[in-house]
Motif scaffolding. Sequence first.
Motif, PDB file in Angstrom:
ATOM      1  N   ILE A  87       8.195 -85.361 -28.021  1.00 55.87           N
ATOM      2  CA  ILE A  87       8.363 -84.360 -27.055  1.00 55.87           C
ATOM      3  C   ILE A  87       6.881 -83.293 -26.895  1.00 55.87           C
ATOM      4  N   ILE A  88       6.578 -83.179 -28.192  1.00 60.45           N
ATOM      5  CA  ILE A  88       4.929 -82.663 -28.342  1.00 60.45           C
ATOM      6  C   ILE A  88       4.080 -84.162 -27.634  1.00 60.45           C
ATOM      7  N   MET A  94      -2.225 -81.817 -26.328  1.00 63.70           N
ATOM      8  CA  MET A  94      -3.621 -81.776 -26.934  1.00 63.70           C
ATOM      9  C   MET A  94      -2.802 -80.934 -28.426  1.00 63.70           C
ATOM     10  N   LEU A  95      -2.047 -80.683 -28.464  1.00 67.45           N
ATOM     11  CA  LEU A  95      -1.132 -80.472 -30.214  1.00 67.45           C
ATOM     12  C   LEU A  95      -1.181 -81.963 -30.428  1.00 67.45           C
ATOM     13  N   HIS A  96      -0.596 -82.739 -30.119  1.00 68.16           N
ATOM     14  CA  HIS A  96      -0.539 -83.441 -30.905  1.00 68.16           C
ATOM     15  C   HIS A  96      -1.660 -84.540 -31.017  1.00 68.16           C
ATOM     16  N   ALA A  97      -2.368 -84.296 -30.008  1.00 69.99           N
ATOM     17  CA  ALA A  97      -4.438 -84.814 -31.059  1.00 69.99           C
ATOM     18  C   ALA A  97      -4.550 -84.168 -32.143  1.00 69.99           C
ATOM     19  N   THR A  98      -4.335 -82.978 -32.089  1.00 71.63           N
ATOM     20  CA  THR A  98      -4.641 -81.798 -33.045  1.00 71.63           C
ATOM     21  C   THR A  98      -4.294 -81.566 -35.045  1.00 71.63           C
ATOM     22  N   MET A  99      -2.778 -82.926 -34.416  1.00 72.03           N
ATOM     23  CA  MET A  99      -2.734 -82.769 -35.678  1.00 72.03           C
ATOM     24  C   MET A  99      -3.153 -82.843 -37.051  1.00 72.03           C
ATOM     25  N   VAL A 129      -5.548 -73.841 -31.062  1.00 73.34           N
ATOM     26  CA  VAL A 129      -5.070 -74.481 -29.894  1.00 73.34           C
ATOM     27  C   VAL A 129      -4.131 -73.884 -29.094  1.00 73.34           C
ATOM     28  N   SER A 130      -3.684 -72.752 -29.568  1.00 67.99           N
ATOM     29  CA  SER A 130      -2.659 -72.147 -29.421  1.00 67.99           C
ATOM     30  C   SER A 130      -2.782 -71.166 -28.188  1.00 67.99           C
ATOM     31  N   VAL A 131      -4.276 -70.732 -28.423  1.00 70.79           N
ATOM     32  CA  VAL A 131      -4.665 -69.679 -27.149  1.00 70.79           C
ATOM     33  C   VAL A 131      -5.090 -70.781 -26.274  1.00 70.79           C
ATOM     34  N   ALA A 132      -5.807 -71.810 -26.685  1.00 70.43           N
ATOM     35  CA  ALA A 132      -6.066 -72.587 -25.112  1.00 70.43           C
ATOM     36  C   ALA A 132      -5.290 -73.118 -24.454  1.00 70.43           C
ATOM     37  N   ALA A 183      -9.106 -81.922 -24.141  1.00 76.25           N
ATOM     38  CA  ALA A 183      -9.612 -81.889 -25.197  1.00 76.25           C
ATOM     39  C   ALA A 183     -10.308 -81.543 -26.924  1.00 76.25           C
ATOM     40  N   PHE A 184      -9.951 -81.628 -27.763  1.00 73.93           N
ATOM     41  CA  PHE A 184      -9.998 -81.149 -28.598  1.00 73.93           C
ATOM     42  C   PHE A 184     -10.690 -82.393 -29.583  1.00 73.93           C
ATOM     43  N   THR A 185     -11.898 -82.019 -29.801  1.00 69.82           N
ATOM     44  CA  THR A 185     -12.316 -82.330 -30.964  1.00 69.82           C
ATOM     45  C   THR A 185     -12.762 -81.144 -32.754  1.00 69.82           C
TER      46      THR A 185
END
Lengths: 298, 158
Positions: A87-88, A94-99, A129-132, A183-185
């Motif tokens: 589901i994520i 983005m949350l998935h990619a961050t974990m 990420v929650s803010v983004a 995107a996250f890095t």
Amino acid sequence: MKPSSFKYLAPGTIEEALAIMAAHGYEAKALAGGQSLIPMMNFRLAQPAVMVDLNNLPELAYIRPEQGGGLRMGAMTRQSAIEHSAIILERAPMLHATMPNIAYSQIRNRGTLGGSIAHADPSAELPAVSVALDGRFRIRSHRKERWVPANAFFVGLFTTVLEPDELLVEVELPPMPRRCGWAFTEVARRHHDFALVGAAAAVTVDARGACEQTRLVLFSVGDGPVEAHQAAKMLAGQPPTLEAIRAAAETAARDDVDPGTDINATAEFRRHLVRVLSGRVLTQAFGRAHAQNSSFPA
Amino acid sequence: MDDRHRVTVTVNGAQFQQTVEPRLLLSDFLRHDLGLTGTHVGCEHGVCGACTVLFDGQPVRSCLMFAVQADGHEITTVEGLGTMDQLHPLQEAFRDAHGLQCGFCTPGILLTLIPFLEDNPNPSELEIREAISGNLCRCTGYQHIVDAVQLAAQRTSA
């Protein structure tokens, strides 16, 4: 390297937990995954008198898709559950990619979503990420319930709007907007270490492909997640060309952040990283937004 | 402070009942109260991975949990893997491929790898390195650990 003594309470319902928080006020500390709190207790940087263990509250551990495309997650959802949730992956990629960037797999098996957010470490990924992603948090006490947007929740170093009798119980993420990209890095000395600087971007473009909304959030550069408002303003209404993104990244590094120097990096190096990482996440995020509509100019 | 709690914990299949002070770390409970000194204590802040055990089947840092939180749960330590006469196949592969020198990090690495290999019986080198990225080893340079995991995977699939 051993925690000092405390009284241990393990409520079996949320109501019971809220009653304990109300009774003990500033003396009580909620124990979620404990992956940041227990190290602080081992070092005796934290010496709470009363620990309120939330691990016997399975009703706070869930990932629930909402009608219309958003989702809700219980505060006690383990980070590893989020990492491996289909589901994520579908609703909050983005949350998935961050974990995987959060500490190590053994830590994510125990660490929780709500625990990391409420701890408000300025170098943590989940607050940024929650803010983004424009999330909001449900907060409960025995007195009342309230919702606080993620961008109003973090008020300083390890400090949030939570009152001593309140618990963060749920995180809500809105549906992904039309024509959006993300995107996250982050950069760390060693993969999985605390980030020297991290960047998360969530953007939308209009029907012509120009920037509509840009939410660029930087972390490990201030007291909490830092929104790059000046950079976002520069991009508004502009086509996200390489030059426009470069100029925005330059502005983010110069005007939006005021990083400090510590043992791991100088302020100057952090500004350099903000410029480089902002450029990368904006390029990737706008690229993803454009990929959703092939008629846009490249 | 006399806030003490009775806990019932299953460790390596055997049930233990003990009375613990809440501040007792799970790592110290295993080592001092149960005498299971195969679980090693390195940094006590979650970085080194030496104290990794399986908590309800999942690798966790036993230095970042309190023993009182293990009440009603199942734990596997390195003592639960194999015996001196009959090592676990993963332990055998570590011995054969020189996957350990001083051995301090080994219990944590083994317990991290056991569920990993169940989910992914034929991992790539990169996947193995990622899997053990939360465990520090100061002797081997990791190369022989990676070799040992590949050997174990090979033998299991053969």
